[in-house]
Design a protein around this motif. Structure first.
Motif, PDB file in Angstrom:
ATOM      1  N   HIS A 174       0.819  -1.209   0.000  1.00 49.27           N
ATOM      2  CA  HIS A 174       0.000   0.000   0.000  1.00 49.27           C
ATOM      3  C   HIS A 174       0.851   1.255   0.000  1.00 49.27           C
ATOM      4  CE1 HIS A 174       0.722   0.822   4.295  1.00 49.27           C
ATOM      5  NE2 HIS A 174       0.760  -0.493   4.395  1.00 49.27           N
ATOM      6  N   LYS A 179       4.087   0.029  -6.550  1.00 49.23           N
ATOM      7  CA  LYS A 179       3.564  -1.121  -5.796  1.00 49.23           C
ATOM      8  C   LYS A 179       3.285  -2.314  -6.706  1.00 49.23           C
ATOM      9  CE  LYS A 179       0.125   1.240  -4.257  1.00 49.23           C
ATOM     10  NZ  LYS A 179       0.398   2.515  -4.899  1.00 49.23           N
ATOM     11  N   ALA A 180       2.665  -2.060  -7.847  1.00 47.51           N
ATOM     12  CA  ALA A 180       2.356  -3.164  -8.769  1.00 47.51           C
ATOM     13  C   ALA A 180       3.634  -3.749  -9.346  1.00 47.51           C
ATOM     14  CB  ALA A 180       1.424  -2.677  -9.878  1.00 47.51           C
ATOM     15  N   ARG A 234      -7.353  -7.586 -12.540  1.00 47.71           N
ATOM     16  CA  ARG A 234      -7.529  -6.145 -12.720  1.00 47.71           C
ATOM     17  C   ARG A 234      -8.937  -5.933 -13.239  1.00 47.71           C
ATOM     18  NH1 ARG A 234      -2.004  -5.418 -16.118  1.00 47.71           N
ATOM     19  NH2 ARG A 234      -0.602  -4.903 -14.399  1.00 47.71           N
ATOM     20  N   ASP A 248      -4.670  -6.042  -8.584  1.00 44.17           N
ATOM     21  CA  ASP A 248      -4.160  -4.703  -8.870  1.00 44.17           C
ATOM     22  C   ASP A 248      -5.286  -3.838  -9.416  1.00 44.17           C
ATOM     23  OD1 ASP A 248      -2.609  -2.498  -9.456  1.00 44.17           O
ATOM     24  OD2 ASP A 248      -1.792  -3.352 -11.298  1.00 44.17           O
ATOM     25  N   SER A 249      -5.930  -3.118  -8.661  1.00 41.83           N
ATOM     26  CA  SER A 249      -5.809  -2.813  -7.262  1.00 41.83           C
ATOM     27  C   SER A 249      -7.056  -3.296  -6.525  1.00 41.83           C
ATOM     28  CB  SER A 249      -5.585  -1.314  -7.116  1.00 41.83           C
ATOM     29  OG  SER A 249      -6.546  -0.657  -6.394  1.00 41.83           O
ATOM     30  N   VAL A 298      -2.559  -4.982  -4.019  1.00 49.63           N
ATOM     31  CA  VAL A 298      -2.091  -3.622  -4.235  1.00 49.63           C
ATOM     32  C   VAL A 298      -3.220  -2.663  -3.836  1.00 49.63           C
ATOM     33  CG1 VAL A 298      -1.300  -1.945  -5.955  1.00 49.63           C
ATOM     34  CG2 VAL A 298      -0.564  -4.343  -6.105  1.00 49.63           C
ATOM     35  N   SER A 299      -2.898  -1.703  -2.966  1.00 55.72           N
ATOM     36  CA  SER A 299      -3.922  -0.749  -2.520  1.00 55.72           C
ATOM     37  C   SER A 299      -3.347   0.662  -2.467  1.00 55.72           C
ATOM     38  CB  SER A 299      -4.446  -1.128  -1.134  1.00 55.72           C
ATOM     39  OG  SER A 299      -5.352  -0.147  -0.666  1.00 55.72           O
ATOM     40  N   HIS A 300      -4.130   1.601  -2.954  1.00 56.59           N
ATOM     41  CA  HIS A 300      -3.759   3.019  -2.888  1.00 56.59           C
ATOM     42  C   HIS A 300      -4.409   3.682  -1.673  1.00 56.59           C
ATOM     43  CE1 HIS A 300      -2.559   2.085  -6.916  1.00 56.59           C
ATOM     44  NE2 HIS A 300      -3.794   1.952  -7.322  1.00 56.59           N
TER      45      HIS A 300
END
Length: 168
Positions: free
Chosen positions: A45, A52-53, A91, A131-132, A160-162
């Motif tokens: 994150h 991150k990816a 995705r 992702d994500s 994967v996190s924003h």
């Protein structure tokens, strides 16, 4: 049709060889891979655009190399081409020839879950990259949560996190 998150003149995360930075996380996770103590899931994150990816694909190649029976360069080529049979990528899916769905749907999670319960393509762990995870709608997030609570054997999820504070 290009990925909706793609940037001009920037390689897709799976096509890069190594993420920049992330040294502390790389060291910690690499030691877990070496010690064969992989967690069922790893949450990567931080702000969008920090790699991150790319880091997730780097970790996937390391996991597949450490637990499989192929040389590292061959695994890295297959990961870059998204052709390794033990790697799964989720995705947002194409809706039609011109657009993508705005979310990861529960059908996508169920399809991933079903694929992970089939016989492995090669020796070693399986790796699923989401992702994500922020793109999951509530139903998809709940379905994924159930899968994460009882993951298939020898499977690692790289999430994967924003915006990790907004996850279930």
């Amino acid at each position: 049709m290009t990925d909706p998150n793609a940037l001009d003149d920037v390689l897709a995360p799976e096509r890069r060889q190594k993420a920049r930075g992330h040294d502390a996380a790389r060291t910690a996770i690499t030691s877990q891979i070496t010690d064969r103590r992989l967690p069922g899931a790893i949450l990567l994150h931080g702000p969008m655009g920090i790699g991150k990816a790319t880091f997730a694909f780097e970790l996937a190649a390391a996991i597949l190399t450490a637990t499989g029976d192929e040389p590292a360069h061959r695994v890295e080529e297959q990961v870059a081409a998204l052709s390794h049979p033990n790697i799964f990528l989720l995705r947002r899916r194409p809706k039609d020839a011109k657009s993508y769905y705005t979310v990861i749907r529960v059908e996508d999670i169920r399809s991933l879950r079903d694929s992970l319960h089939h016989t492995r393509g090669r020796a070693g762990h399986r790796v699923a990259i989401i992702d994500s995870i922020d793109d999951c709608n509530p139903s998809a997030a709940n379905a994924l949560l159930k899968t994460l609570e009882e993951p298939p054997a020898d499977t690692s999820f790289l999430l994967v996190s924003h915006r990790p504070g907004q996850l279930l």
